[in-house]
Motif scaffolding. Structure first.
Motif, PDB file in Angstrom:
ATOM      1  N   PRO A 108      16.722  20.652 112.628  1.00  9.51           N
ATOM      2  CA  PRO A 108      17.871  20.600 113.555  1.00  9.51           C
ATOM      3  C   PRO A 108      17.852  21.741 114.568  1.00  9.51           C
ATOM      4  CG  PRO A 108      18.596  20.179 111.311  1.00  9.51           C
ATOM      5  CD  PRO A 108      17.175  20.624 111.219  1.00  9.51           C
ATOM      6  N   PHE A 109      17.532  22.962 114.110  1.00 10.42           N
ATOM      7  CA  PHE A 109      17.451  24.099 115.021  1.00 10.42           C
ATOM      8  C   PHE A 109      16.240  23.986 115.945  1.00 10.42           C
ATOM      9  CE2 PHE A 109      19.687  25.695 111.267  1.00 10.42           C
ATOM     10  CZ  PHE A 109      20.834  26.203 111.848  1.00 10.42           C
ATOM     11  N   ILE A 110      15.110  23.545 115.368  1.00 15.07           N
ATOM     12  CA  ILE A 110      13.881  23.453 116.158  1.00 15.07           C
ATOM     13  C   ILE A 110      14.041  22.458 117.301  1.00 15.07           C
ATOM     14  CG2 ILE A 110      11.452  22.760 116.078  1.00 15.07           C
ATOM     15  CD1 ILE A 110      11.374  23.860 113.219  1.00 15.07           C
ATOM     16  N   VAL A 111      14.655  21.314 117.014  1.00 11.72           N
ATOM     17  CA  VAL A 111      14.857  20.302 118.060  1.00 11.72           C
ATOM     18  C   VAL A 111      15.816  20.816 119.124  1.00 11.72           C
ATOM     19  CG1 VAL A 111      15.782  18.000 118.532  1.00 11.72           C
ATOM     20  CG2 VAL A 111      14.300  18.356 116.557  1.00 11.72           C
ATOM     21  N   LEU A 112      16.865  21.530 118.696  1.00 13.65           N
ATOM     22  CA  LEU A 112      17.819  22.074 119.668  1.00 13.65           C
ATOM     23  C   LEU A 112      17.175  23.145 120.538  1.00 13.65           C
ATOM     24  CD1 LEU A 112      21.060  22.346 117.478  1.00 13.65           C
ATOM     25  CD2 LEU A 112      20.654  20.774 119.365  1.00 13.65           C
ATOM     26  N   TRP A 113      16.315  23.961 119.941  1.00 15.62           N
ATOM     27  CA  TRP A 113      15.706  25.064 120.690  1.00 15.62           C
ATOM     28  C   TRP A 113      14.518  24.619 121.549  1.00 15.62           C
ATOM     29  CZ3 TRP A 113      15.443  28.638 115.758  1.00 15.62           C
ATOM     30  CH2 TRP A 113      16.735  29.082 115.469  1.00 15.62           C
ATOM     31  N   PHE A 114      13.719  23.679 121.029  1.00 11.56           N
ATOM     32  CA  PHE A 114      12.475  23.311 121.701  1.00 11.56           C
ATOM     33  C   PHE A 114      12.492  21.904 122.285  1.00 11.56           C
ATOM     34  CE2 PHE A 114      11.385  26.580 118.592  1.00 11.56           C
ATOM     35  CZ  PHE A 114      10.626  27.454 119.356  1.00 11.56           C
ATOM     36  N   GLY A 115      13.582  21.165 122.078  1.00 12.77           N
ATOM     37  CA  GLY A 115      13.655  19.805 122.607  1.00 12.77           C
ATOM     38  C   GLY A 115      12.838  18.834 121.766  1.00 12.77           C
ATOM     39  N   ILE A 116      12.529  17.681 122.348  1.00 13.63           N
ATOM     40  CA  ILE A 116      11.727  16.689 121.651  1.00 13.63           C
ATOM     41  C   ILE A 116      10.332  16.660 122.262  1.00 13.63           C
ATOM     42  CG2 ILE A 116      13.725  15.281 121.010  1.00 13.63           C
ATOM     43  CD1 ILE A 116      13.030  13.423 123.321  1.00 13.63           C
ATOM     44  N   GLY A 117       9.413  16.051 121.540  1.00  8.59           N
ATOM     45  CA  GLY A 117       8.033  15.993 122.010  1.00  8.59           C
ATOM     46  C   GLY A 117       7.112  16.749 121.075  1.00  8.59           C
ATOM     47  N   SER A 118       6.098  17.407 121.629  1.00  6.27           N
ATOM     48  CA  SER A 118       5.090  18.077 120.818  1.00  6.27           C
ATOM     49  C   SER A 118       5.567  19.414 120.256  1.00  6.27           C
ATOM     50  CB  SER A 118       3.823  18.306 121.647  1.00  6.27           C
ATOM     51  OG  SER A 118       3.204  17.081 121.987  1.00  6.27           O
TER      52      SER A 118
END
Length: 250
Positions: A108-118
């Motif tokens: 959840p944090f990773i997607v919020l911080w880095f967005g979607i994709g690779s």
């Protein structure tokens, strides 16, 4: 070599026999548990239309970026922290608390911080590979025979040559174990990461096939994931042997 090929063929025959036999005995619908021939057809279709190579190439790119970054940083930190006992005594409890947390739990944090994709998949791979390699490197450095260090002092070998010529080769068997463990955990969580926030890759291929109720494609994707993980582990073994030859350990 011939015995190895024979064993692989026998194992394949056993798996296919048990697989097909389970379908006949349970009389389960093919849509819910595709037979080997259906999955073989799905594999052929993925290869012929190029879908497999597109997703596999993306997954491997993500894996290599995340895994190599984690390996380089973990080995460098491990070599340093293994020699800095007081610093490691402070860092060790922090590492031991973070290490058991599954990388996917941070999604959840990773997607919020880095967005979607690779990017999210690469970060998840990094986390999955970093801690096993770090801990085995520190452990290997701490187990270096004092005789080597005393000899180095007598010969007045200073840093960075002490680290590069003495400590790293002596600790390498432990580091190699960490690299093998890191490959397995990173590859597993790569697929999990692609199932969460990616629109491509082998993990996404499985999720997309599941949404289309194409379980033959799901099983085909699972087979490719297993084979790719095996080949990656073999590549690490080749790298390990090459490094051993460079330092005269083979």
């Amino acid at each position: 070599m011939l015995n190895r090929i024979t064993n692989i063929l026998l194992a394949l025959i056993v798996v296919l026999t048990v697989w097909q036999g389970a379908i006949w005995i349970t009389d389960i619908e093919e849509a819910l548990f595709p037979p080997p021939m259906n999955v073989a057809g799905a594999i052929v279709s993925l290869v012929v239309d190029g879908t497999l190579f597109d997703h596999l190439g993306i997954s491997l790119m993500r894996f290599l970026v995340g895994y190599l970054s984690a390996a380089v940083l973990a080995i460098i930190l491990g070599l340093l922290l293994g020699r800095m006992t007081r610093v490691w005594n402070v860092a060790d409890p922090i590492v031991q608390v973070l290490r058991p947390v599954a990388p996917i739990a941070w999604s959840p944090f990773i997607v919020l911080w880095f967005g979607i994709g690779s990017a999210p998949a690469i970060v998840i791979i990094f986390i999955a590979a970093f801690f096993p390699i770090l801990l085995t490197t520190v452990s290997g450095v701490k187990k270096v025979d004092d005789t080597y260090l005393k000899l180095a002092r007598n010969l007045e070998i200073k840093q960075p040559f002490l680290m590069w010529k003495i400590i790293f080769p002596a600790a390498f068997p432990s580091i190699a174990n960490g690299l093998h463990i890191g490959v397995g955990t990173a590859w597993i969580f790569l697929v999990s990461g692609e199932m969460v926030g990616a629109q491509s890759g082998l993990g996404y291929l499985i999720v997309d096939a599941r949404n289309l109720l194409r379980l033959d494609l799901v099983l085909a994707g699972i087979i490719f994931i297993g084979i790719s993980g095996l080949l990656l582990d073999r590549m690490i073994r080749l790298l390990e042997r090459w490094i051993e030859k460079q330092w005269g350990m083979a």
